[in-house]
Design a protein around this motif. Structure first.
Motif, PDB file in Angstrom:
ATOM      1  N   UNK A   1       0.845  -1.191   0.000  1.00  0.00           N
ATOM      2  CA  UNK A   1       0.000   0.000   0.000  1.00  0.00           C
ATOM      3  C   UNK A   1       0.883   1.244   0.000  1.00  0.00           C
ATOM      4  N   UNK A   2       0.724   2.064  -1.041  1.00  0.00           N
ATOM      5  CA  UNK A   2       1.535   3.273  -1.255  1.00  0.00           C
ATOM      6  C   UNK A   2       3.031   2.936  -1.304  1.00  0.00           C
ATOM      7  N   UNK A   3       3.353   1.809  -1.934  1.00  0.00           N
ATOM      8  CA  UNK A   3       4.744   1.370  -1.978  1.00  0.00           C
ATOM      9  C   UNK A   3       5.081   0.837  -3.362  1.00  0.00           C
ATOM     10  N   UNK A   4       6.180   1.326  -3.946  1.00  0.00           N
ATOM     11  CA  UNK A   4       6.677   0.797  -5.217  1.00  0.00           C
ATOM     12  C   UNK A   4       7.720  -0.256  -4.866  1.00  0.00           C
ATOM     13  N   UNK A   5       7.391  -1.501  -5.145  1.00  0.00           N
ATOM     14  CA  UNK A   5       8.315  -2.587  -4.796  1.00  0.00           C
ATOM     15  C   UNK A   5       9.550  -2.572  -5.680  1.00  0.00           C
ATOM     16  N   UNK A   6       9.411  -2.124  -6.932  1.00  0.00           N
ATOM     17  CA  UNK A   6      10.569  -2.070  -7.834  1.00  0.00           C
ATOM     18  C   UNK A   6      11.594  -1.049  -7.356  1.00  0.00           C
ATOM     19  N   UNK A   7      11.129   0.124  -6.962  1.00  0.00           N
ATOM     20  CA  UNK A   7      12.043   1.205  -6.555  1.00  0.00           C
ATOM     21  C   UNK A   7      12.268   1.246  -5.048  1.00  0.00           C
ATOM     22  N   UNK A   8      11.455   0.484  -4.306  1.00  0.00           N
ATOM     23  CA  UNK A   8      11.520   0.470  -2.854  1.00  0.00           C
ATOM     24  C   UNK A   8      11.381   1.874  -2.268  1.00  0.00           C
ATOM     25  N   UNK A   9      10.278   2.542  -2.678  1.00  0.00           N
ATOM     26  CA  UNK A   9       9.998   3.873  -2.134  1.00  0.00           C
ATOM     27  C   UNK A   9       8.492   4.105  -2.052  1.00  0.00           C
ATOM     28  N   UNK A  10       8.131   5.081  -1.249  1.00  0.00           N
ATOM     29  CA  UNK A  10       6.725   5.429  -1.059  1.00  0.00           C
ATOM     30  C   UNK A  10       6.165   6.079  -2.322  1.00  0.00           C
ATOM     31  N   UNK A  11       4.921   5.733  -2.624  1.00  0.00           N
ATOM     32  CA  UNK A  11       4.231   6.317  -3.776  1.00  0.00           C
ATOM     33  C   UNK A  11       3.617   7.657  -3.393  1.00  0.00           C
ATOM     34  N   UNK A  12       3.515   8.537  -4.360  1.00  0.00           N
ATOM     35  CA  UNK A  12       2.820   9.801  -4.171  1.00  0.00           C
ATOM     36  C   UNK A  12       1.353   9.601  -4.528  1.00  0.00           C
ATOM     37  N   UNK A  13       0.479  10.288  -3.810  1.00  0.00           N
ATOM     38  CA  UNK A  13      -0.953  10.233  -4.085  1.00  0.00           C
ATOM     39  C   UNK A  13      -1.439  11.658  -4.281  1.00  0.00           C
ATOM     40  N   UNK A  14      -2.127  11.887  -5.396  1.00  0.00           N
ATOM     41  CA  UNK A  14      -2.714  13.196  -5.680  1.00  0.00           C
ATOM     42  C   UNK A  14      -4.230  13.039  -5.693  1.00  0.00           C
ATOM     43  N   UNK A  15      -4.902  13.888  -4.938  1.00  0.00           N
ATOM     44  CA  UNK A  15      -6.353  13.852  -4.837  1.00  0.00           C
ATOM     45  C   UNK A  15      -6.916  15.106  -5.498  1.00  0.00           C
ATOM     46  N   UNK A  16      -7.809  14.914  -6.471  1.00  0.00           N
ATOM     47  CA  UNK A  16      -8.516  16.028  -7.100  1.00  0.00           C
ATOM     48  C   UNK A  16      -9.944  15.999  -6.561  1.00  0.00           C
ATOM     49  N   UNK A  17     -10.214  16.821  -5.560  1.00  0.00           N
ATOM     50  CA  UNK A  17     -11.519  16.780  -4.908  1.00  0.00           C
ATOM     51  C   UNK A  17     -12.639  17.261  -5.822  1.00  0.00           C
ATOM     52  N   UNK A  18     -12.357  18.185  -6.717  1.00  0.00           N
ATOM     53  CA  UNK A  18     -13.397  18.666  -7.627  1.00  0.00           C
ATOM     54  C   UNK A  18     -13.816  17.594  -8.625  1.00  0.00           C
ATOM     55  N   UNK A  19     -12.846  16.921  -9.205  1.00  0.00           N
ATOM     56  CA  UNK A  19     -13.139  15.884 -10.200  1.00  0.00           C
ATOM     57  C   UNK A  19     -13.443  14.538  -9.532  1.00  0.00           C
ATOM     58  N   UNK A  20     -13.075  14.402  -8.254  1.00  0.00           N
ATOM     59  CA  UNK A  20     -13.276  13.139  -7.562  1.00  0.00           C
ATOM     60  C   UNK A  20     -12.315  12.071  -8.023  1.00  0.00           C
ATOM     61  N   UNK A  21     -11.130  12.489  -8.432  1.00  0.00           N
ATOM     62  CA  UNK A  21     -10.174  11.525  -8.961  1.00  0.00           C
ATOM     63  C   UNK A  21      -8.977  11.360  -8.033  1.00  0.00           C
ATOM     64  N   UNK A  22      -8.343  10.210  -8.177  1.00  0.00           N
ATOM     65  CA  UNK A  22      -7.187   9.853  -7.354  1.00  0.00           C
ATOM     66  C   UNK A  22      -6.101   9.346  -8.294  1.00  0.00           C
ATOM     67  N   UNK A  23      -4.911   9.903  -8.173  1.00  0.00           N
ATOM     68  CA  UNK A  23      -3.779   9.457  -8.993  1.00  0.00           C
ATOM     69  C   UNK A  23      -2.646   9.016  -8.071  1.00  0.00           C
ATOM     70  N   UNK A  24      -2.044   7.898  -8.417  1.00  0.00           N
ATOM     71  CA  UNK A  24      -0.944   7.344  -7.630  1.00  0.00           C
ATOM     72  C   UNK A  24       0.229   7.114  -8.570  1.00  0.00           C
TER      73      UNK A  24
END
Length: 121
Positions: A67-90
């Motif tokens: 969860x929120x982890x890139x196993x290939x790069x071994x680092x935390x993923x970024x999460x962007x929330x667009x509240x107006x559009x209701x979208x989530x990008x990781x």
């Protein structure tokens, strides 16, 4: 567990100013005791907020589940929330990719549900 009246708020959430959030936190705590997967919550018990409001916290990185982890790069993923559009990008800040994992899909689903629930007045 004893039955609670409709709209009951657990004592630990009585100071939460958003009453819908406080009731949802209470309900999800009870549901978790009955088997709700903690990763399916739309609220955050730790931050006492809607999940989409605090998902970027380092506390929401779970290396074991991916969860929120890139196993290939071994680092935390970024999460962007667009509240107006209701979208989530990781995406991974290292490789720029979005891991095509069950954990990432679940996180996006939970954040979208959190956005929808918080907006449903």
């Amino acid at each position: 567990m004893a039955l609670q009246p409709a709209g009951f708020v657990a004592p630990r959430y009585t100071d939460v100013s958003d009453h819908r959030l406080a009731r949802t936190l209470t309900a999800e705590d009870r549901s978790e005791e009955d088997g709700l997967d903690p990763l399916e919550r739309v609220t955050c018990r730790t931050h006492r907020r809607w999940l989409h409001d605090c998902v970027s916290s380092p506390l929401h990185v779970v290396i074991v589940t991916g969860t929120r982890w890139c196993r290939n790069c071994e680092c935390a993923l970024n999460v962007a929330i667009d509240q107006l559009a209701g979208d989530v990008a990781v995406h991974c800040p290292s490789c720029g990719e979005t891991p095509a994992t069950r954990a990432t899909r679940q996180l996006v689903r939970a954040c979208r549900a959190s956005l929808a629930t918080a907006a449903d007045r």
